[in-house]
Write an enzyme that holds these catalytic residues in place. Structure first.
Site, PDB file in Angstrom:
ATOM      1  N   ASP A 219       0.835  -1.195   0.000  1.00 52.69           N
ATOM      2  CA  ASP A 219       0.000   0.000   0.000  1.00 52.69           C
ATOM      3  C   ASP A 219       0.867   1.241   0.000  1.00 52.69           C
ATOM      4  O   ASP A 219       2.070   1.170   0.158  1.00 52.69           O
ATOM      5  CB  ASP A 219      -0.828   0.040   1.300  1.00 52.69           C
ATOM      6  CG  ASP A 219      -2.057  -0.826   1.200  1.00 52.69           C
ATOM      7  OD1 ASP A 219      -2.430  -1.198   0.086  1.00 52.69           O
ATOM      8  OD2 ASP A 219      -2.641  -1.112   2.254  1.00 52.69           O
ATOM      9  N   LYS A 241      -3.189   3.298  -2.933  1.00 51.01           N
ATOM     10  CA  LYS A 241      -4.336   4.136  -3.278  1.00 51.01           C
ATOM     11  C   LYS A 241      -4.050   5.540  -2.779  1.00 51.01           C
ATOM     12  O   LYS A 241      -3.532   5.721  -1.698  1.00 51.01           O
ATOM     13  CB  LYS A 241      -5.582   3.633  -2.569  1.00 51.01           C
ATOM     14  CG  LYS A 241      -5.984   2.242  -2.954  1.00 51.01           C
ATOM     15  CD  LYS A 241      -7.133   1.795  -2.067  1.00 51.01           C
ATOM     16  CE  LYS A 241      -7.456   0.338  -2.326  1.00 51.01           C
ATOM     17  NZ  LYS A 241      -7.843  -0.370  -1.130  1.00 51.01           N
TER      18      LYS A 241
END
Ligand code: SAH
Length: 434
Positions: A219, A241
């Protein structure tokens, strides 16, 4: 050992090695030689329990008598002899005959008079980052120092602080999604909570799994600095993200995990904070299990608790707040209100993903009855060098956030505990690895 020694690794498979003596030292040497595949012969009138047990396995030959001249050459010449009789005259005789016959001799009684020395040895364990490694350390005749260094190297390998994992052949299988089968079989996925960002706030277990990984699916949040410690052959897939921008869909992430595991790879899914706190870790685990891929989870230090702490805000404090609620502000104010509705009046409200909809959320909380002067803290980039905290109130939160240019990632804390920051100040200290 006056002159520099010459370290060497021997292949003793099927070669005669003699151990003279029957005590615990001889037992350890004989056991190690048996493990290496040598044809071991122990010459001793008496043997200790360990050695007797080894003899009973039938994996070595025992002559139940004292050493006699010529033993090193009969029935065939030995390649190596260990002498550990406890009697220096015998050890010296063995060493003399070994020297004359050009056989390397390790003497337990007098390392200085030996022609060979055994290092402190450890072998890595299967399935860990040390797999396939033999660590051998010599310390100029100081066995305790040698074992200490050996143990430290092994510990560093297994904890991941020395990230030199073994490259397994199955990891180079084709990238067409076909199961590798054969040697590698199915791999596994570890959902590792990386903590809020500092490299030393991941667990020891998470760090070790990261060091042993063939593939890391990461991530944007979490200890990204650790990625540069990985070998260049480790495949790092960044599915990070950013708010409002999802470059890799959750469905695709799930597929990636299964895909790599099916190629026999050890996959680490490195996530910010804790995998099961607003992190979709549960979905990833279920997807893997549904596809027959073994999964494990390694909990992490969640930002919900640790980021307020970094700013000197305990989420509970005696006499101030006895409970806390963690909610995602991403789904909108109704969702936050529902989460806060059943909480105690003094409960601290911790909002993740709360920056974009801060104005809406704060207004809704006031409309629902929270006093407009309720203290609020916006803690950005906790546990990083750019950590910054803005304190405000529900009424002023939106305007103050805009004025300060508050950006994600940030944790929003609502409640009287925020006032404790005046006494505590920043508490994130300095990172051990920084
Ligand atoms: N599973 C994570 C949360 C993922 S949701 C955990 O347990 O921490 C992502 C949100 O976490 C961000 O929008 C932000 O609100 C918060 N967050 C994560 N790391 C943070 C950090 N270092 N500083 C501030 N907020 C952080």
């Amino acid at each position: 050992m006056g002159s520099p020694s010459y370290p060497l690794t021997l292949d003793l498979t099927g070669r005669r090695a003699v151990v003279v003596g029957g005590g615990p030292v001889a037992a350890r040497r004989a056991a190690a030689l048996v493990e290496s595949g040598a044809l071991v012969e122990v010459i001793a009138p008496f043997v200790c329990e360990d050695l007797a047990a080894l003899v009973a396995t039938g994996r070595l030959v025992r002559r139940e008598r004292d050493y006699v001249a010529g033993d090193l050459l009969e029935p065939t010449a030995a390649w190596l002899v260990h002498t550990a009789t406890g009697d220096s005259r015998v050890d010296a005789q063995v060493a003399r005959e070994a020297e004359a016959a050009r056989i390397w001799c390790v003497r337990a009684d007098d390392a200085g008079a030996s022609t060979a020395w055994t290092p402190a040895v450890a072998r890595g364990s299967v399935g860990t980052a040390s797999e396939g490694l033999t660590v051998a350390v010599s310390a100029g005749g100081d066995p305790r120092r040698a074992s200490a260094v050996r143990d430290a190297v092994l510990a560093a390998l297994e904890s991941g602080t020395l990230p030199v994992r073994r490259v397994r052949p199955s990891t180079s299988a084709g990238a067409d999604g076909a199961p590798a089968g054969g040697a590698g079989g199915v791999g596994r996925v570890a959902l590792v909570g990386g903590g809020p960002g500092a490299e030393d706030l991941i667990t020891v277990r998470g760090r070790a799994l990261l060091a042993a990984a063939d593939v890391v699916v990461t991530d944007r949040l979490g200890p990204r600095g650790l990625l540069r410690t990985l070998g260049s052959d480790v495949e790092v897939v960044d599915v990070g993200k950013t708010p409002g921008n999802h470059p890799v869909s959750q469905e695709r992430i799930n597929e990636l995990l299964v895909h790599h595991a099916r190629l026999g790879r050890r996959v680490v899914r490195l996530k910010g904070g804790d995998p099961f706190v607003l992190g979709r870790g549960g979905e990833e685990a279920m997807h893997c299990l549904a596809h027959g891929v073994p999964v494990e989870v390694v909990p992490g230090v969640t930002s919900a608790v640790s980021v307020p702490a970094a700013a000197g805000i305990p989420v509970t404090h005696r006499g101030v707040a006895a409970s806390f609620v963690v909610a995602s502000a991403h789904e909108g104010a109704d969702h936050v209100l529902a989460a806060a509705a059943d909480a105690a009046p003094d409960a601290t409200l911790v909002l993740l993903m709360g920056v974009t909809r801060l104005a809406e959320t704060a207004a809704a909380l006031v409309a629902a009855g929270r006093p407009s002067d309720t203290p609020v803290a916006l803690v950005e980039r906790g546990w990083t060098p750019e950590q910054r905290t803005t304190t405000t109130t529900l009424a002023a939160a939106a305007a103050d956030a805009e004025a300060a240019g508050v950006r994600a990632p940030a944790v929003v804390v609502v409640g009287q505990v925020v006032a404790l920051r005046e006494h505590l100040g920043d508490l994130s200290g300095s990172s051990v690895t920084a």
